[in-house]
Design a protein around this motif. Structure first.
Motif, mmCIF file in Angstrom:
data_model
loop_
_atom_site.group_PDB
_atom_site.id
_atom_site.type_symbol
_atom_site.label_atom_id
_atom_site.label_comp_id
_atom_site.label_asym_id
_atom_site.label_seq_id
_atom_site.Cartn_x
_atom_site.Cartn_y
_atom_site.Cartn_z
ATOM 1 N N GLN A 129 -5.046 -20.946 -3.364
ATOM 2 C CA GLN A 129 -6.338 -20.093 -2.623
ATOM 3 C C GLN A 129 -5.833 -18.883 -1.898
ATOM 4 N N VAL A 130 -4.772 -19.140 -0.915
ATOM 5 C CA VAL A 130 -4.280 -17.906 -0.345
ATOM 6 C C VAL A 130 -4.093 -16.868 -1.002
ATOM 7 N N ARG A 131 -3.306 -16.964 -2.143
ATOM 8 C CA ARG A 131 -2.676 -15.903 -3.065
ATOM 9 C C ARG A 131 -4.050 -15.174 -3.580
ATOM 10 N N HIS A 132 -5.103 -16.017 -4.213
ATOM 11 C CA HIS A 132 -6.277 -15.303 -4.718
ATOM 12 C C HIS A 132 -7.134 -14.438 -3.833
ATOM 13 N N ILE A 133 -7.233 -15.024 -2.641
ATOM 14 C CA ILE A 133 -8.198 -14.218 -1.515
ATOM 15 C C ILE A 133 -7.234 -13.268 -1.101
ATOM 16 N N SER A 134 -5.914 -13.111 -1.164
ATOM 17 C CA SER A 134 -5.146 -11.943 -0.535
ATOM 18 C C SER A 134 -5.208 -10.952 -1.534
ATOM 19 N N GLY A 135 -4.923 -11.378 -3.066
ATOM 20 C CA GLY A 135 -5.007 -10.429 -4.017
ATOM 21 C C GLY A 135 -6.216 -9.589 -4.231
ATOM 22 N N ALA A 136 -7.412 -10.423 -4.062
ATOM 23 C CA ALA A 136 -8.673 -9.885 -4.376
ATOM 24 C C ALA A 136 -9.044 -9.061 -3.139
ATOM 25 N N THR A 137 -8.625 -9.563 -1.883
ATOM 26 C CA THR A 137 -8.755 -8.649 -0.740
ATOM 27 C C THR A 137 -8.187 -7.172 -0.819
ATOM 28 N N VAL A 138 -6.955 -7.334 -1.368
ATOM 29 C CA VAL A 138 -6.328 -5.884 -1.341
ATOM 30 C C VAL A 138 -6.994 -5.029 -2.462
ATOM 31 N N GLU A 139 -6.995 -5.639 -3.631
ATOM 32 C CA GLU A 139 -7.859 -4.804 -4.675
ATOM 33 C C GLU A 139 -9.092 -4.430 -4.324
ATOM 34 N N ALA A 140 -9.663 -4.884 -3.499
ATOM 35 C CA ALA A 140 -11.158 -4.475 -2.887
ATOM 36 C C ALA A 140 -10.933 -3.269 -2.112
ATOM 37 N N MET A 141 -10.019 -3.657 -1.052
ATOM 38 C CA MET A 141 -9.593 -2.594 -0.441
ATOM 39 C C MET A 141 -9.219 -0.979 -1.085
ATOM 40 N N ALA A 142 -8.218 -1.229 -1.836
ATOM 41 C CA ALA A 142 -7.496 -0.401 -2.497
ATOM 42 C C ALA A 142 -8.477 0.542 -3.219
ATOM 43 N N SER A 143 -9.613 -0.140 -3.765
ATOM 44 C CA SER A 143 -10.551 0.390 -4.566
ATOM 45 C C SER A 143 -11.538 1.529 -3.436
ATOM 46 N N GLU A 144 -11.595 1.108 -2.170
ATOM 47 C CA GLU A 144 -12.323 2.045 -1.431
ATOM 48 C C GLU A 144 -11.574 3.344 -1.046
ATOM 49 N N LEU A 145 -9.895 3.137 -1.435
ATOM 50 C CA LEU A 145 -9.127 4.320 -0.766
ATOM 51 C C LEU A 145 -8.794 5.282 -2.187
ATOM 52 N N ARG A 146 -9.507 5.242 -3.150
ATOM 53 C CA ARG A 146 -9.054 6.026 -4.240
ATOM 54 C C ARG A 146 -9.244 7.334 -4.279
ATOM 55 N N ASP A 147 -10.003 7.927 -3.078
ATOM 56 C CA ASP A 147 -9.793 9.180 -3.025
ATOM 57 C C ASP A 147 -9.047 9.842 -1.906
ATOM 58 N N LEU A 148 -8.091 9.037 -1.656
ATOM 59 C CA LEU A 148 -7.025 9.456 -0.401
ATOM 60 C C LEU A 148 -6.087 10.534 -1.219
ATOM 61 N N PRO A 149 -5.560 11.578 -0.515
ATOM 62 C CA PRO A 149 -4.425 12.354 -1.147
ATOM 63 C C PRO A 149 -3.471 11.539 -1.818
ATOM 64 N N THR A 150 -2.780 12.089 -3.046
ATOM 65 C CA THR A 150 -1.856 11.215 -3.628
ATOM 66 C C THR A 150 -0.484 11.027 -2.823
ATOM 67 N N SER A 151 -0.101 12.053 -2.089
ATOM 68 C CA SER A 151 0.977 11.824 -1.085
ATOM 69 C C SER A 151 0.811 10.598 -0.199
ATOM 70 N N VAL A 152 -0.557 10.328 0.111
ATOM 71 C CA VAL A 152 -0.922 8.996 1.070
ATOM 72 C C VAL A 152 -0.632 7.778 0.355
ATOM 73 N N LYS A 153 -1.173 7.858 -0.915
ATOM 74 C CA LYS A 153 -1.428 6.816 -1.875
ATOM 75 C C LYS A 153 0.191 6.053 -2.202
ATOM 76 N N ARG A 154 1.079 7.115 -2.296
ATOM 77 C CA ARG A 154 2.318 6.677 -2.713
ATOM 78 C C ARG A 154 3.324 6.620 -1.591
ATOM 79 N N ASN A 155 3.024 7.427 -0.627
ATOM 80 C CA ASN A 155 4.344 7.274 0.210
ATOM 81 C C ASN A 155 3.943 6.676 1.869
ATOM 82 N N CYS A 156 3.403 5.495 1.753
ATOM 83 C CA CYS A 156 2.816 4.835 3.043
ATOM 84 C C CYS A 156 3.070 3.403 2.737
ATOM 85 N N PHE A 157 2.899 2.589 3.776
ATOM 86 C CA PHE A 157 2.958 1.191 3.908
ATOM 87 C C PHE A 157 2.098 0.556 4.944
ATOM 88 N N HIS A 158 1.810 -0.644 4.923
ATOM 89 C CA HIS A 158 0.726 -1.175 5.755
ATOM 90 C C HIS A 158 1.076 -2.689 5.753
#
Length: 285
Positions: A129-158
């Protein structure tokens, strides 16, 4: 009740608010409501690469669970696990053994899993359950960040902190996502008043003795003097928390090692190679 909800809605001064449904059948542990903080390392957005830390923090309420009624719903120490609330309670049970999942208001996730397993719980289902929730959450957040500059998408961590609660049927529920999860590793002990308490002595037989001593030295005078900072409304003492140290050290050291390997690699490494010998497992990527 509808009229209570409408009353609260009318009292909201901001332009928006988050409405959450109360989970009425929480999984209890020794009669207490509890939740889980897990850590997710988001290494990049394009490509999407994320890792889930195997260690985490379990927070219990300070007082036994009471089914919410008109009379009991205001008993927040039976319903909320936040340390910001719990630290003021005389019933807060300080422990420093990260290997014992049967004691304390704050425990490590791995020791709690072992304890729940000894009680007959299907801990594999909880982890799934933890793994499923974590994966689904990250995918949902990433979909909202698709318009960020490419440099940010590839050269960052959080590092994200996900708070998850389980209902009695072992279903996991995402409570919230913290973009800046607390990395504090100290506990506060009131020095005055009827519930004054001294921190436990750090002894050689503690499982995390080296970490505790290192943290105590880093805290300097704050670990020895009585303090009046905003961490508590009474004068208080600060002391390293073995549970926080165990979980957060594994999280941070593992996350930084994954990032270091990725930055220094002369050719692309697989997610498994990046996370090898750390406390992280590949979540996505």
């Amino acid at each position: 009740r509808p009229w209570e909800l409408e009353k609260k809605r009318e009292a909201i001064k901001s332009s928006g608010a988050v409405l959450q449904s109360y989970i009425g059948n929480p999984m209890l542990m020794q009669g207490f409501k509890w939740d889980l903080r897990v850590y997710v390392l988001l290494l990049s957005i394009k490509p999407l690469r994320a890792f889930l830390c195997r260690e985490g923090l379990v927070r219990l309420c300070c007082d036994p669970y009471e089914e919410p009624t008109v009379r009991t719903k205001s008993h927040i120490t039976s319903h909320l696990t936040n340390y910001a609330i719990s630290k003021y309670q005389p019933t807060y049970n300080h422990t420093d053994d990260p290997d014992d999942g049967s004691k304390g208001t704050k425990r490590t996730w791995t020791s709690t899993l072992a304890f729940l397993g000894s009680l007959g719980r299907d801990v594999g289902a909880l982890q799934d359950q933890v793994r499923h929730i974590s994966g689904a959450t990250v995918e949902a957040m990433a979909s909202e960040l698709r318009d960020l500059p490419t440099s940010v998408k590839r050269n960052c961590f959080h590092i994200l902190g996900l708070d998850i609660m389980f209902s009695e049927d072992s279903r996991g529920w995402l409570l919230e996502v913290n973009c800046c999860p607390s990395l504090r590793v100290d506990s506060v002990f009131p020095a005055d008043g009827p519930y004054a308490e001294m921190p436990a002595e750090i002894s050689l037989d503690m499982p995390c003795y080296p970490l505790m001593m290192t943290a105590r030295a880093a805290m300097g005078a704050k670990a020895t003097n009585i303090c009046s900072c905003p961490a508590h409304y009474r004068r208080h003492r600060h002391a390293p928390c073995g549970i926080d140290l165990a979980a957060k050290t594994l999280c941070m050291s593992g996350a930084l090692e994954v990032v270091r390997r990725d930055m220094q690699a002369t050719s692309a490494l697989t997610s498994e190679e990046l996370a090898s010998d750390t406390e992280f497992d590949t979540l996505i990527g």
